[in-house]
Design a protein around this motif. Structure first.
Motif, PDB file in Angstrom:
ATOM      1  N   GLY B  20       0.776  -1.247   0.000  1.00  0.00           N
ATOM      2  CA  GLY B  20       0.000   0.000   0.000  1.00  0.00           C
ATOM      3  C   GLY B  20       0.798   1.282   0.000  1.00  0.00           C
ATOM      4  N   ARG B  34       0.138   0.592 -10.059  1.00  0.00           N
ATOM      5  CA  ARG B  34      -1.124   1.103  -9.512  1.00  0.00           C
ATOM      6  C   ARG B  34      -2.215   0.066  -9.699  1.00  0.00           C
ATOM      7  NH1 ARG B  34       3.147   4.363 -10.088  1.00  0.00           N
ATOM      8  NH2 ARG B  34       2.782   6.570  -9.660  1.00  0.00           N
TER       9      ARG B  34
ATOM     10  N   TRP C  15       5.523  13.395  -0.690  1.00  0.00           N
ATOM     11  CA  TRP C  15       4.344  13.360  -1.580  1.00  0.00           C
ATOM     12  C   TRP C  15       3.540  14.647  -1.513  1.00  0.00           C
ATOM     13  CZ3 TRP C  15       5.238  10.046   2.506  1.00  0.00           C
ATOM     14  CH2 TRP C  15       4.503  10.295   3.668  1.00  0.00           C
ATOM     15  N   ASP C  21       3.582  13.295  -7.227  1.00  0.00           N
ATOM     16  CA  ASP C  21       2.407  12.477  -7.537  1.00  0.00           C
ATOM     17  C   ASP C  21       2.199  11.518  -6.378  1.00  0.00           C
ATOM     18  OD1 ASP C  21       0.501  10.758  -8.481  1.00  0.00           O
ATOM     19  OD2 ASP C  21       1.582  10.191 -10.300  1.00  0.00           O
ATOM     20  N   THR C  23       0.338   9.066  -6.014  1.00  0.00           N
ATOM     21  CA  THR C  23       0.232   7.646  -6.380  1.00  0.00           C
ATOM     22  C   THR C  23       1.610   6.997  -6.609  1.00  0.00           C
ATOM     23  OG1 THR C  23      -0.003   7.930  -8.790  1.00  0.00           O
ATOM     24  CG2 THR C  23      -2.016   8.097  -7.474  1.00  0.00           C
ATOM     25  N   ASP C  24       2.671   7.793  -6.645  1.00  0.00           N
ATOM     26  CA  ASP C  24       4.025   7.220  -6.670  1.00  0.00           C
ATOM     27  C   ASP C  24       4.349   6.594  -5.312  1.00  0.00           C
ATOM     28  OD1 ASP C  24       4.731   7.865  -9.268  1.00  0.00           O
ATOM     29  OD2 ASP C  24       5.677   9.764  -8.732  1.00  0.00           O
ATOM     30  N   TYR C  25       3.689   7.088  -4.280  1.00  0.00           N
ATOM     31  CA  TYR C  25       3.946   6.645  -2.911  1.00  0.00           C
ATOM     32  C   TYR C  25       2.871   5.687  -2.401  1.00  0.00           C
ATOM     33  CZ  TYR C  25       7.200  10.559  -2.960  1.00  0.00           C
ATOM     34  OH  TYR C  25       8.220  11.411  -3.284  1.00  0.00           O
ATOM     35  N   PHE C  26       1.606   6.044  -2.673  1.00  0.00           N
ATOM     36  CA  PHE C  26       0.480   5.277  -2.133  1.00  0.00           C
ATOM     37  C   PHE C  26      -0.230   4.508  -3.246  1.00  0.00           C
ATOM     38  CE2 PHE C  26       1.103   8.844   0.746  1.00  0.00           C
ATOM     39  CZ  PHE C  26       1.008   8.267   2.003  1.00  0.00           C
ATOM     40  N   ASN C  27      -0.449   3.242  -3.003  1.00  0.00           N
ATOM     41  CA  ASN C  27      -1.200   2.407  -3.930  1.00  0.00           C
ATOM     42  C   ASN C  27      -2.669   2.366  -3.483  1.00  0.00           C
ATOM     43  OD1 ASN C  27      -1.662   0.626  -6.054  1.00  0.00           O
ATOM     44  ND2 ASN C  27      -0.266  -0.945  -5.311  1.00  0.00           N
ATOM     45  N   TYR C  28      -3.544   1.815  -4.282  1.00  0.00           N
ATOM     46  CA  TYR C  28      -4.957   1.562  -3.959  1.00  0.00           C
ATOM     47  C   TYR C  28      -5.735   2.819  -3.575  1.00  0.00           C
ATOM     48  CZ  TYR C  28      -2.572  -2.919  -3.305  1.00  0.00           C
ATOM     49  OH  TYR C  28      -1.773  -4.017  -3.460  1.00  0.00           O
TER      50      TYR C  28
END
Ligand SMILES: [Zn+2]
Ligand SMILES: [Zn+2]
Lengths: 60, 73, 60
Positions: B20, B34, C15, C21, C23-28
């Protein structure tokens, strides 16, 4: 949306099969027993909340 | 045959990002893919297991995926 | 396990920087707040609903 699946409603319990990885199905370290306990407690909390809400409405 | 493989696909996916969060962000040498998490798995249980079209991220207790807590260095 | 998280204690939040970005750090679709909540939920549920612990509680 449905957020909790009742284990009793499932005919097939694939995580019980040999070689199955229970963490493919259960998050937070849950197994059948602890997941059921968790769901029951959640229901209880919701019931208590609903009862209190109803009580408040009835007193108005 | 191997020449047609996207060079990106040879970089292994980042295990922290799969969980995550990866604090290295764009500086991470591994691949950040992603993806979408399964709502049911997020709530605790999904009967589809590996057959689920959405991700069931595996958790393990790792300091590296925590956002620093109070008093921590 | 960490029980208290103060996000402001995190000095380096790359971030949040302009042009970053998330989303470079956090997924989902996580952000720093939902991610922290998720981590705490993992800790809490894994501790509270440990099957051995539940069984011990029931026997008391
Ligand atoms: Zn990474
Ligand atoms: Zn799923």
């Amino acid at each position: 949306p449905i957020t909790q699946v009742d284990l009793d409603s499932l005919e097939d319990k694939p995580w019980r099969k040999p070689g199955a990885d229970i963490t493919d199905y259960f998050n937070y370290g849950f197994d059948e027993f602890s997941w059921t306990t968790y769901c029951l407690r959640q229901d209880k909390l919701r019931d208590e909340y609903d009862t209190n809400k109803l009580r408040t409405q009835m007193m108005q | 045959l191997y020449l047609h493989i996207d060079p990106q696909s040879r970089i292994p996916p980042c295990p922290n990002y799969e969980r995550g969060f990866c604090r290295l962000g764009p500086d991470c040498p591994k691949r950040h893919v992603r993806r979408t998490m399964c709502e049911l798995y997020l709530s605790g249980f999904c009967p589809k297991g590996r057959e689920c079209p959405n991700v069931h991220p595996k958790w393990s207790y790792t300091e590296s995926i925590r956002i620093r807590a109070k008093g921590e260095k």
